[in-house]
Design a protein around this motif. Structure first.
Motif, PDB file in Angstrom:
ATOM      1  N   ARG A 102     -11.732  11.470 -11.745  1.00 15.95           N
ATOM      2  CA  ARG A 102     -12.394  10.661 -11.206  1.00 15.95           C
ATOM      3  C   ARG A 102     -12.002   9.363 -10.811  1.00 15.95           C
ATOM      4  O   ARG A 102     -12.030   8.822  -9.624  1.00 15.95           O
ATOM      5  CB  ARG A 102     -13.807  10.469 -10.901  1.00 15.95           C
ATOM      6  N   GLU A 103     -11.745   9.094 -11.645  1.00 14.83           N
ATOM      7  CA  GLU A 103     -11.157   7.146 -11.647  1.00 14.83           C
ATOM      8  C   GLU A 103      -9.629   6.816 -10.789  1.00 14.83           C
ATOM      9  O   GLU A 103      -9.903   6.381  -9.912  1.00 14.83           O
ATOM     10  CB  GLU A 103     -10.943   6.971 -12.737  1.00 14.83           C
ATOM     11  N   ASP A 104      -9.276   8.220 -11.764  1.00 18.18           N
ATOM     12  CA  ASP A 104      -7.737   8.390 -10.190  1.00 18.18           C
ATOM     13  C   ASP A 104      -7.560   8.390  -9.190  1.00 18.18           C
ATOM     14  O   ASP A 104      -6.987   7.621  -8.359  1.00 18.18           O
ATOM     15  CB  ASP A 104      -6.741   9.293 -10.869  1.00 18.18           C
ATOM     16  N   PHE A 105      -9.012   9.559  -8.856  1.00 16.65           N
ATOM     17  CA  PHE A 105      -9.376   9.928  -6.974  1.00 16.65           C
ATOM     18  C   PHE A 105      -9.953   8.292  -6.744  1.00 16.65           C
ATOM     19  O   PHE A 105      -9.469   7.906  -5.405  1.00 16.65           O
ATOM     20  CB  PHE A 105     -10.438  11.034  -7.424  1.00 16.65           C
ATOM     21  N   LYS A 106     -10.350   8.102  -7.805  1.00 16.31           N
ATOM     22  CA  LYS A 106     -10.845   6.804  -6.564  1.00 16.31           C
ATOM     23  C   LYS A 106      -9.995   5.195  -6.274  1.00 16.31           C
ATOM     24  O   LYS A 106      -9.828   4.484  -5.358  1.00 16.31           O
ATOM     25  CB  LYS A 106     -12.319   6.116  -7.868  1.00 16.31           C
ATOM     26  N   ALA A 107      -8.804   5.736  -7.013  1.00 12.72           N
ATOM     27  CA  ALA A 107      -7.587   4.477  -7.192  1.00 12.72           C
ATOM     28  C   ALA A 107      -7.427   5.210  -5.518  1.00 12.72           C
ATOM     29  O   ALA A 107      -6.670   4.089  -5.029  1.00 12.72           O
ATOM     30  CB  ALA A 107      -7.055   4.643  -8.340  1.00 12.72           C
ATOM     31  N   ALA A 160       0.740  -0.851  -0.123  1.00 14.00           N
ATOM     32  CA  ALA A 160       0.047   0.464  -0.100  1.00 14.00           C
ATOM     33  C   ALA A 160       1.238   1.071  -0.156  1.00 14.00           C
ATOM     34  O   ALA A 160       0.257   2.213  -0.835  1.00 14.00           O
ATOM     35  CB  ALA A 160      -0.977  -0.257   1.290  1.00 14.00           C
ATOM     36  N   LEU A 161       1.698   0.757   0.579  1.00 16.44           N
ATOM     37  CA  LEU A 161       3.035   2.556   0.827  1.00 16.44           C
ATOM     38  C   LEU A 161       3.754   3.049  -0.262  1.00 16.44           C
ATOM     39  O   LEU A 161       3.484   3.696  -1.100  1.00 16.44           O
ATOM     40  CB  LEU A 161       4.055   2.283   1.632  1.00 16.44           C
ATOM     41  N   HIS A 162       3.879   1.824  -0.910  1.00 21.40           N
ATOM     42  CA  HIS A 162       4.745   1.769  -2.184  1.00 21.40           C
ATOM     43  C   HIS A 162       3.713   1.863  -3.426  1.00 21.40           C
ATOM     44  O   HIS A 162       3.938   3.206  -3.878  1.00 21.40           O
ATOM     45  CB  HIS A 162       5.438   0.734  -2.991  1.00 21.40           C
ATOM     46  N   PHE A 163       2.301   2.348  -3.071  1.00 22.10           N
ATOM     47  CA  PHE A 163       1.347   2.409  -4.435  1.00 22.10           C
ATOM     48  C   PHE A 163       1.159   3.705  -3.589  1.00 22.10           C
ATOM     49  O   PHE A 163       1.160   4.602  -5.111  1.00 22.10           O
ATOM     50  CB  PHE A 163      -0.160   1.290  -4.406  1.00 22.10           C
ATOM     51  N   LEU A 164       0.706   4.331  -2.593  1.00 20.03           N
ATOM     52  CA  LEU A 164       0.627   5.685  -2.751  1.00 20.03           C
ATOM     53  C   LEU A 164       1.557   6.078  -2.929  1.00 20.03           C
ATOM     54  O   LEU A 164       1.991   7.381  -3.592  1.00 20.03           O
ATOM     55  CB  LEU A 164       0.250   5.625  -1.173  1.00 20.03           C
ATOM     56  N   SER A 180       4.087   6.012  -5.117  1.00 17.48           N
ATOM     57  CA  SER A 180       3.798   5.712  -6.726  1.00 17.48           C
ATOM     58  C   SER A 180       3.630   6.625  -7.382  1.00 17.48           C
ATOM     59  O   SER A 180       3.177   6.961  -8.561  1.00 17.48           O
ATOM     60  CB  SER A 180       4.141   4.179  -7.063  1.00 17.48           C
ATOM     61  N   THR A 181       1.856   7.218  -6.321  1.00 16.87           N
ATOM     62  CA  THR A 181       0.786   7.521  -6.837  1.00 16.87           C
ATOM     63  C   THR A 181       0.775   9.366  -6.179  1.00 16.87           C
ATOM     64  O   THR A 181       0.103   9.956  -5.978  1.00 16.87           O
ATOM     65  CB  THR A 181      -0.275   7.831  -7.056  1.00 16.87           C
ATOM     66  N   ASN A 182       2.144   9.651  -5.718  1.00 22.25           N
ATOM     67  CA  ASN A 182       1.938  10.763  -4.963  1.00 22.25           C
ATOM     68  C   ASN A 182       1.919  12.344  -6.764  1.00 22.25           C
ATOM     69  O   ASN A 182       1.570  13.122  -6.130  1.00 22.25           O
ATOM     70  CB  ASN A 182       3.938  11.824  -4.416  1.00 22.25           C
ATOM     71  N   ASP A 183       2.005  11.973  -7.551  1.00 20.03           N
ATOM     72  CA  ASP A 183       2.231  13.634  -8.078  1.00 20.03           C
ATOM     73  C   ASP A 183       0.663  13.830  -8.354  1.00 20.03           C
ATOM     74  O   ASP A 183      -0.647  14.161  -8.920  1.00 20.03           O
ATOM     75  CB  ASP A 183       3.408  12.948 -10.040  1.00 20.03           C
ATOM     76  N   THR A 184      -0.248  12.226  -8.679  1.00 22.31           N
ATOM     77  CA  THR A 184      -1.631  12.160  -9.166  1.00 22.31           C
ATOM     78  C   THR A 184      -2.336  12.331  -8.001  1.00 22.31           C
ATOM     79  O   THR A 184      -2.778  13.072  -8.057  1.00 22.31           O
ATOM     80  CB  THR A 184      -1.591  10.299  -8.988  1.00 22.31           C
ATOM     81  N   ILE A 185      -1.658  12.144  -6.803  1.00 25.66           N
ATOM     82  CA  ILE A 185      -2.443  12.974  -5.493  1.00 25.66           C
ATOM     83  C   ILE A 185      -2.464  14.542  -6.041  1.00 25.66           C
ATOM     84  O   ILE A 185      -2.948  14.913  -6.026  1.00 25.66           O
ATOM     85  CB  ILE A 185      -2.172  12.601  -4.566  1.00 25.66           C
ATOM     86  N   TYR A 186      -0.989  15.317  -5.993  1.00 26.17           N
ATOM     87  CA  TYR A 186      -1.474  16.307  -6.101  1.00 26.17           C
ATOM     88  C   TYR A 186      -2.227  16.810  -6.994  1.00 26.17           C
ATOM     89  O   TYR A 186      -2.473  17.917  -6.741  1.00 26.17           O
ATOM     90  CB  TYR A 186       0.493  16.374  -6.070  1.00 26.17           C
ATOM     91  N   ARG A 187      -1.609  16.435  -8.360  1.00 27.09           N
ATOM     92  CA  ARG A 187      -2.752  16.430  -9.399  1.00 27.09           C
ATOM     93  C   ARG A 187      -3.466  17.021  -9.609  1.00 27.09           C
ATOM     94  O   ARG A 187      -4.663  17.686  -9.632  1.00 27.09           O
ATOM     95  CB  ARG A 187      -2.022  15.442 -10.425  1.00 27.09           C
TER      96      ARG A 187
END
Length: 153
Positions: A122-127, A97-101, A103-110
């Protein structure tokens, strides 16, 4: 009569505390009247939160609280029921879970930088939410493990 989680917890605790072998004696330790305790253990009665806390404490079974909150309390029924696991199993899920989180830091910020979630986000947010739920479950599992192993958090 099939044993439910409360009866199983009392029976397991009785291996170390023989007074818990029957409801007659257990009632004095958990402060639940014998017929109510029998009803809880047979599934005929739903315990109160106070009953569950008492049983969880006396039986050294903190998982009873999670079970009650996720299975018997209408407020928490959308939360997952924890299953006691080995520390290594929790660690593997936590690291994933931490690895995925990470790796998605940029997505979260965006997604969150402009203070709104657009249709195409929305789909990225759901992930991201799904990953955070996994992380939360891992944290709760780790806390349960700690309690079962007398490492109060």
């Amino acid at each position: 009569m099939e044993e439910n989680i409360y009866r199983k917890a009392r029976k397991k605790a009785a291996q170390k505390q023989p007074l818990l072998n029957n409801c007659e004696n257990a009632q004095d330790l958990v402060y639940i009247e014998r017929t109510k305790l029998l009803g809880i253990e047979s599934g005929d009665k739903i315990p109160s939160p106070e009953d569950v806390v008492s049983m969880a404490t006396v039986y050294h079974a903190p998982e009873l609280c999670n079970y009650y909150c996720t299975r018997q309390c209408p407020i928490g029924q959308d939360k997952p029921t924890l299953i006691y696991e080995d520390l290594s199993e929790i660690a593997v899920r936590l690291m994933a879970a931490l690895h995925f989180l990470n790796s998605t830091n940029d997505t979260i910020y965006r997604i969150l930088e402009d203070g709104r979630i657009d249709e195409h986000e929305r789909e990225d947010f759901k992930a991201v939410i799904a990953t955070l739920k996994k992380l939360s479950y891992c944290a709760d599992s780790l806390e349960l493990w700690a309690k079962k192993n007398n490492l109060e958090c």
